[in-house]
Write an enzyme that holds these catalytic residues in place. Structure first.
Site, PDB file in Angstrom:
ATOM      1  N   LYS A   1       2.958   3.634 -10.923  1.00 32.31           N
ATOM      2  CA  LYS A   1       1.784   2.620 -10.917  1.00 32.31           C
ATOM      3  C   LYS A   1       1.362   1.971 -11.840  1.00 32.31           C
ATOM      4  O   LYS A   1       1.154   0.786 -11.646  1.00 32.31           O
ATOM      5  CB  LYS A   1       0.728   3.558 -10.486  1.00 32.31           C
ATOM      6  CG  LYS A   1       0.316   4.315  -8.975  1.00 32.31           C
ATOM      7  CD  LYS A   1       0.473   3.406  -7.831  1.00 32.31           C
ATOM      8  CE  LYS A   1       0.161   4.005  -6.646  1.00 32.31           C
ATOM      9  NZ  LYS A   1       0.202   3.144  -5.591  1.00 32.31           N
TER      10      LYS A   1
ATOM     11  N   ASN B   1       0.774  -1.321  -0.088  1.00 35.69           N
ATOM     12  CA  ASN B   1      -0.033  -0.089  -0.039  1.00 35.69           C
ATOM     13  C   ASN B   1       0.910   1.208   0.089  1.00 35.69           C
ATOM     14  O   ASN B   1       0.254   2.389  -0.593  1.00 35.69           O
ATOM     15  CB  ASN B   1      -0.868  -0.031   1.213  1.00 35.69           C
ATOM     16  CG  ASN B   1      -1.551   1.372   1.452  1.00 35.69           C
ATOM     17  OD1 ASN B   1      -2.309   1.638   0.942  1.00 35.69           O
ATOM     18  ND2 ASN B   1      -0.938   2.091   2.653  1.00 35.69           N
TER      19      ASN B   1
ATOM     20  N   TYR C   1       4.533   9.331 -10.343  1.00 37.58           N
ATOM     21  CA  TYR C   1       3.451   8.691  -9.691  1.00 37.58           C
ATOM     22  C   TYR C   1       2.756   7.833 -10.902  1.00 37.58           C
ATOM     23  O   TYR C   1       2.526   6.597 -10.509  1.00 37.58           O
ATOM     24  CB  TYR C   1       2.350   9.644  -9.157  1.00 37.58           C
ATOM     25  CG  TYR C   1       1.402   8.824  -8.210  1.00 37.58           C
ATOM     26  CD1 TYR C   1       1.591   8.480  -6.952  1.00 37.58           C
ATOM     27  CD2 TYR C   1       0.125   8.657  -8.861  1.00 37.58           C
ATOM     28  CE1 TYR C   1       0.783   7.871  -6.093  1.00 37.58           C
ATOM     29  CE2 TYR C   1      -0.662   7.858  -8.108  1.00 37.58           C
ATOM     30  CZ  TYR C   1      -0.364   7.454  -6.646  1.00 37.58           C
ATOM     31  OH  TYR C   1      -1.538   6.910  -6.175  1.00 37.58           O
ATOM     32  N   GLY C   2       2.289   8.340 -11.890  1.00 36.35           N
ATOM     33  CA  GLY C   2       1.523   7.398 -12.887  1.00 36.35           C
ATOM     34  C   GLY C   2       2.280   6.288 -13.499  1.00 36.35           C
ATOM     35  O   GLY C   2       1.922   5.062 -13.658  1.00 36.35           O
ATOM     36  N   VAL C   3       3.358   6.651 -13.805  1.00 34.61           N
ATOM     37  CA  VAL C   3       4.511   5.631 -14.356  1.00 34.61           C
ATOM     38  C   VAL C   3       4.745   4.544 -13.390  1.00 34.61           C
ATOM     39  O   VAL C   3       4.696   3.391 -13.606  1.00 34.61           O
ATOM     40  CB  VAL C   3       5.879   6.563 -14.810  1.00 34.61           C
ATOM     41  CG1 VAL C   3       6.939   5.250 -15.367  1.00 34.61           C
ATOM     42  CG2 VAL C   3       5.363   7.235 -15.959  1.00 34.61           C
TER      43      VAL C   3
ATOM     44  N   VAL D   1      -9.762   9.066  -2.520  1.00 34.28           N
ATOM     45  CA  VAL D   1     -10.208   8.926  -1.108  1.00 34.28           C
ATOM     46  C   VAL D   1      -9.843  10.070  -0.247  1.00 34.28           C
ATOM     47  O   VAL D   1      -8.516  10.514  -0.573  1.00 34.28           O
ATOM     48  CB  VAL D   1      -9.182   7.653  -0.654  1.00 34.28           C
ATOM     49  CG1 VAL D   1      -9.619   7.338   0.886  1.00 34.28           C
ATOM     50  CG2 VAL D   1      -9.898   6.364  -1.404  1.00 34.28           C
ATOM     51  N   ARG D   2     -10.422  10.374   0.819  1.00 33.30           N
ATOM     52  CA  ARG D   2     -10.247  11.488   1.739  1.00 33.30           C
ATOM     53  C   ARG D   2      -8.915  11.114   2.701  1.00 33.30           C
ATOM     54  O   ARG D   2      -9.202  10.531   3.602  1.00 33.30           O
ATOM     55  CB  ARG D   2     -11.377  11.875   2.783  1.00 33.30           C
ATOM     56  CG  ARG D   2     -12.205  12.506   1.820  1.00 33.30           C
ATOM     57  CD  ARG D   2     -13.484  13.059   2.556  1.00 33.30           C
ATOM     58  NE  ARG D   2     -14.322  11.963   3.134  1.00 33.30           N
ATOM     59  CZ  ARG D   2     -15.244  11.476   2.872  1.00 33.30           C
ATOM     60  NH1 ARG D   2     -15.607  11.694   1.442  1.00 33.30           N
ATOM     61  NH2 ARG D   2     -15.881  10.428   3.332  1.00 33.30           N
TER      62      ARG D   2
END
Length: 218
Positions: free
Chosen positions: A146, A76, A142-144, A174-175
């Site tokens: 993930k 996570n 971040y996107g790469v 999500v908060r």
């Protein structure tokens, strides 16, 4: 009783996943980079704290030795940088370390034991920002990262027996400290699909990408 390790679990979605697994009867190791934050969070939910910096291979090795056999691994921990994907080498390296290399190393260490015991569940927490179908997004690397985590999930599932299921999920917006107060989901809603994947039965899927317990496109 199954033993679960959740990384980046001292707050947010990770804490909700860890607490949910405790409620489902698992022995939970709450992985956190900050020992005091980990201890405080673990105490609140009835888990055990495990000092773990997923960007540090030495920390991972120590944590794996301390953890012992792990039946459920939830990768996570995340890192949200800034700027464009080509702007900052350190940002990109940190993204890959936290969200690709760390999960890979934990899977490398822990899945052989799962195979030997005939049971394992690995849940990788990804994002729609890492989906080509949703246009790729997010700041920095971040996107790469993930997207690479998604690819790692598919490749790992292909190489493991069906008794060890490896899936990836998107919790939605999500908060949390990362998601911000304007997000449209609670941490419990964000954690739900991860809890489902962490407790799949023998006939459950492997190598899939899910949101709200339903398959989504890569």
């Amino acid at each position: 009783m199954k033993r679960a390790l959740v990384t980046g679990a001292n707050r947010g979605i990770g804490l909700a996943i860890a607490g949910g697994l405790v409620d489902l009867g698992h022995e939970v190791l709450l992985g956190a980079r900050d020992p005091s934050a980990g201890e405080n969070a673990a105490r609140r939910i009835g888990a055990a704290a495990l000092q773990l910096d997923v960007a540090d291979p030495a920390s991972i090795r120590r944590a794996v030795e301390e953890a012992g056999p792990v039946d459920v691994l939830v990768n996570n921990a995340g890192f949200l940088g800034s700027g464009g994907v080509l702007d900052d080498p350190e940002d990109f390296a940190e993204s890959m370390a936290v969200m690709v290399h760390g999960p890979w190393l934990l899977m490398h260490h822990l899945t052989p034991g799962m195979v030997a015991r005939g049971y394992g569940r690995v849940v990788n927490v990804s994002s729609g920002w890492g989906a080509f179908s949703e246009g790729m997004g997010g700041p920095g690397g971040y996107g790469v990262a993930k997207a690479a985590l998604n690819a790692l999930t598919v490749a790992a599932a292909r190489g493991l027996p069906k008794s060890v299921k490896v899936n990836v999920m998107c919790p939605g917006w999500v908060r949390t400290r990362m998601g911000g107060v304007g997000a449209n989901r609670s941490v419990e809603e964000g954690a739900d699909t991860a809890l489902w994947l962490a407790t799949l039965g023998a006939d459950g899927p492997t190598g899939g990408f899910f949101r709200d317990r339903r398959p989504i496109d890569w």
